[in-house]
Design an enzyme around this catalytic site. Structure first.
Site, short mmCIF file in Angstrom:
data_model
loop_
_atom_site.label_atom_id
_atom_site.label_comp_id
_atom_site.label_asym_id
_atom_site.label_seq_id
_atom_site.Cartn_x
_atom_site.Cartn_y
_atom_site.Cartn_z
N LYS A 32 0.86 -1.33 -0.02
CA LYS A 32 0.08 -0.33 -0.04
C LYS A 32 0.92 1.41 -0.11
CE LYS A 32 -1.49 0.97 4.09
NZ LYS A 32 -0.69 2.31 4.30
N THR A 33 1.75 1.48 0.97
CA THR A 33 2.26 2.44 1.16
C THR A 33 3.50 2.80 -0.29
OG1 THR A 33 2.71 2.16 3.52
CG2 THR A 33 4.12 3.94 2.47
N ASP A 219 -4.16 8.30 3.11
CA ASP A 219 -3.70 7.03 3.36
C ASP A 219 -4.45 6.64 4.61
OD1 ASP A 219 -2.01 4.64 3.48
OD2 ASP A 219 -0.55 5.29 4.49
N GLU A 220 -4.51 5.26 4.85
CA GLU A 220 -5.75 4.63 5.91
C GLU A 220 -6.63 5.51 5.86
OE1 GLU A 220 -4.16 2.28 7.12
OE2 GLU A 220 -2.14 2.07 7.36
N GLN A 250 -9.58 -3.52 7.56
CA GLN A 250 -8.53 -3.35 8.71
C GLN A 250 -9.04 -2.04 9.47
OE1 GLN A 250 -4.23 -3.90 8.33
NE2 GLN A 250 -4.85 -4.08 6.07
N ARG A 603 -0.43 -9.79 10.57
CA ARG A 603 0.83 -9.20 11.17
C ARG A 603 1.87 -10.16 10.96
NH1 ARG A 603 -0.27 -4.97 9.82
NH2 ARG A 603 -1.95 -6.03 9.09
#
Length: 762
Positions: A32-33, A219-220, A250, A603
């Site tokens: 994503k980043t 973002d997010e 998430q 994770r």
């Protein structure tokens, strides 16, 4: 090598998508980043967008810094002209230049949580609010929720008109806001709400920033609340070049006001939007992904997607149920120690995740006994320590003397024998003349009845005057050093507690180091800028994750991180998902908990170890809980270890006078080593026969053959024990229950199962 080389097909599509609204649904570990960073770089290098016209918004200062650095590495120094910041940092810049339009001083300070509590304590005292009945914490939480929904005092007063308890909150809200404004202060929620207010009331200001930020990337996005959504909507509405990146699976911050509908309904707000899914995972093994996919697929409120990986092999997730929480902790610590001894993993490769902070204690004890180094992420924030707050309060008073709260904190630090009676006289004098507390202190000689105490106040204000000279003619680090020297602060700490003084002095020295680093990175920055940055620091921004230590943290703290080996502990219904989520009957509560389980599972890079205990001490009582439903949702072929089949409770699970065999939340004898199958202390079962009837369960039958009938219909008014009154808007008959949708007056729309919700017709 071209800019977009190395991107997978979907990442490439996202990076090179045309102008206009763009929704990138990025699954866990899907890059994503990287995709967002390359999107920005592509706009600058290929589309020739002026970096000055780009605004990228993240949720932490750390993430913002890393994104800025990555873009600069890709396109060069021109990237420094774009703005990459958190929501609060971006709004702070806007307010610093424009807040005077709203009647605030442009040198306002930001109150943290402790400051807010102090203000609310004084508010309740002034309004004669019974804090045993109306908890200060609850009032502040309600005010925060109102601000996140963009409800100012007047809007909130109308909203709670018919709710007596909340009309008390409304009075406190009004007084709280007036106190903040008088002190030249705002709280964190104000930062965004006031920016939205500024944009709505002053179109010329909004247009200026629309022209500045023609390209906006967030973002997010799944973690945004209503206020953040409206802020971005206002800014992007003219050019509509809005790119949002997130994963609805998430979204785990509903308790902070995050609204998952922002991402789920993106296409409704922007019908012309391009939607791209990133489903290829680069973090976890196939078995871990299959297990996580199987769990999250049980949620109904989500976008359809499924993580996959090209990597083959790896170990299946492992599940083990222990008799007690002590045995669970012993196993985890022994397993970590064994891995280290065999050389198969370092301590820093292992993370222990849990639902609540209270679960860490027993694990910490076993780690200490084993001599294993560890860190607890999310402990006491550095900036919340008393000694740090003292120095920051001095800095705030030196910088802006209208902050009454900071003045009160330091007026007797160190002790100056200025008592409460004196402060009350100064406060009365200040209120009568509409002055700040500090300004009134400067006029101490004119205040009737102070006598010799006026000299003590003069000494204090003279000290502040001297410190302001260092503010204007030296560095922030030098100013802090002078505060320590002129107040003899080290001796003050030793007088408070000799044993802890060295640690506290070390913390103050660390603040000096912070100031030095800040000034080196921003040589033109002011004291106000320093205080602003400190106010915006989060726990994870300051956590050092590079040390070779086992990391312990809650599942919420783990979001955004990854570890080779993850221990997911306490996988029991009643603990995870929590008892309140299970008992409320609200599907949103359970789905939020399921998303949290999904975050925890994803994770893990190489190994996922899930554990639970048959008996666990909670709130001083040993309780039995069944295996978490999230574990039972994993297919047997995706996990190693025996998972009991989940069933609904029946009369046969109970003995008269004894706790139930597999489903009880009941007390047994308070011995954590007692086996779960031993005879337990006679207690009243949680579920009575009447409650079983309400579940549609007959004696001797494990599951209901048909749903119990409901005595209300669409349009009827009903009441819920947690959410209060509301109107039924939909009822769907399912094989085992009725799914009921209710529009609650104070809590919005909820979907729940009738048998658990226990709605009462009004």
């Amino acid at each position: 090598m071209g800019l977009t080389d190395g991107l997978n097909p979907m990442q490439l599509a996202a990076v090179t998508a045309p102008d206009g609204p763009l929704l990138i649904l990025a699954g866990a570990g899907s890059g994503k980043t990287r995709t967002l960073t390359y999107r920005i770089a592509y706009l600058i290098s290929e589309r020739k967008v002026n970096p000055y016209n780009i605004l990228a918004v993240t949720f932490t200062n750390k993430a913002a810094g890393e994104m800025r650095e990555r873009v600069e590495n890709l396109v060069g120094p021109d990237a420094r002209f774009m703005q990459v910041s958190t929501f609060h940092s971006a709004c702070m810049r806007i307010l610093r230049s424009n807040i005077s339009l709203l009647g605030y001083d442009d040198r306002f300070t930001v109150y943290d949580t402790d400051d807010q509590k102090s203000v609310m304590k004084s508010v309740c005292k002034r309004l004669n609010v019974d804090t045993k009945r109306y908890k200060e914490r609850s009032i502040l939480s309600e005010i925060s929720s109102a601000k996140n929904e963009l409800m100012g005092v007047s809007e909130y007063e109308k909203y709670v008109l018919n709710d007596f308890t909340k009309t008390v909150y409304a009075r406190c809200y009004n007084e709280y806001q007036e106190t903040l404004k008088k002190n030249g202060a705002v709280d964190f929620d104000d930062i965004i709400m006031l920016t939205v207010k500024l944009f709505r009331e002053f179109p010329e200001v909004l247009d200026k920033y629309r022209e500045r930020f023609k390209y906006i990337l967030v973002d997010e996005y799944q973690d945004t609340n209503t206020a953040q959504f409206e802020l971005i909507r206002l800014l992007a509405d003219k050019y509509r070049n809005l790119c949002v990146v997130g994963d609805d699976d998430q979204s785990i911050y509903r308790f902070r006001g995050a609204n998952i509908r922002n991402i789920l309904d993106f296409e409704e707000h922007y019908p012309e939007a391009t939607v791209i899914k990133l489903e290829q995972n680069y973090r976890s093994t196939r078995y871990i992904l299959d297990a996580a996919n199987s769990v999250i697929s049980n949620n109904t409120g989500r976008k359809d997607k499924r993580l996959w990986t090209e990597e083959e092999g790896g170990k299946k997730p492992v599940f083990t149920q222990f008799d007690t929480a002590f045995e669970e902790a012993e196993y985890i610590v022994s397993d970590i120690k064994h891995r280290k001894k065999m050389g198969t993993a370092d301590y820093g490769s292992c993370a222990v995740l849990y639902r609540t902070n209270a679960q860490s204690r027993i694990i910490e004890e076993r780690l200490i006994m084993a001599g294993i180094p560890y860190n607890v992420v999310g402990g006491i924030n550095f900036y919340s320590r008393a000694e740090i707050k003292d120095i920051l309060a001095y800095l705030k008073v030196v910088d802006l003397g209208i902050d009454d709260l900071s003045v009160r904190r330091i007026v007797n630090v160190p002790k100056r024998a200025i008592g409460n009676a004196t402060l009350e006289k100064v406060q009365d004098y200040a209120e009568a003349r509409d002055l700040s507390l500090y300004t009134a202190m400067v006029q101490a000689d004119d205040i009737p009845g102070l006598g010799k105490t006026a000299a003590k106040l003069n000494a204090f204000t003279d000290l502040i005057g001297v410190l302001r000279g260092y503010r204007d003619n030296g560095t922030i680090a030098e100013l802090i050093a002078k505060i320590i020297e002129l107040t003899d602060y080290e001796e003050y700490l030793k007088d408070l507690d000799e044993e802890k003084a060295d640690d506290r002095i070390g913390n103050v020295n660390e603040l000096v180091s912070k100031a030095v680093a800040f000034s080196e990175s921003k040589p033109d920055a002011t004291l106000s800028d320093f205080l602003e940055e400190v106010a915006l620091v989060s726990d994870l921004d300051s956590a050092d994750l590079s040390e070779q230590r086992v990391l312990l943290m809650t599942l919420h703290s783990a979001k955004g991180l990854e570890f080779p080996i993850v221990y997911l502990t306490g996988m029991e219904d009643g603990l995870f998902p929590g008892y309140l989520a299970v008992s409320s009957g609200d599907l949103e509560d359970i789905e939020e908990e399921r998303r949290l389980a999904y975050v925890g599972m994803t994770r893990a890079e190489k190994e996922l170890i899930m554990t639970c205990a048959k008996a666990r001490m909670l709130r001083g009582e040993t309780q039995f809980n069944p295996v978490s439903r999230f574990v039972t949702e994993i297919p047997s072929e995706c996990v190693e270890g025996y998972i009991p089949k989940r069933k609904r409770p029946s009369y046969d699970d109970y003995d008269e006078g004894y706790s139930r065999k597999t489903y009880s939340y009941q007390t047994i004898e308070k011995n954590p080593a007692r086996r779960a199958d031993e005879k337990v202390t006679p207690v009243k079962p949680v579920f009575s026969k009447d409650s079983f009837a309400s579940l549609g369960i007959r004696k001797g039958v494990g599951t209901a053959s048909s749903p119990a009938e409901v005595d209300y219909g669409v349009g009827d008014r009903v009441r819920h024990f947690k959410f209060g009154a509301g109107t039924v808007t939909n009822i769907v008959k399912e094989p085992r229950d009725y799914k009921v949708t209710v529009d609650f007056d104070a809590h919005g729309t909820k979907v729940m199962y009738a048998s658990f919700a226990k709605l009462v017709k009004e």
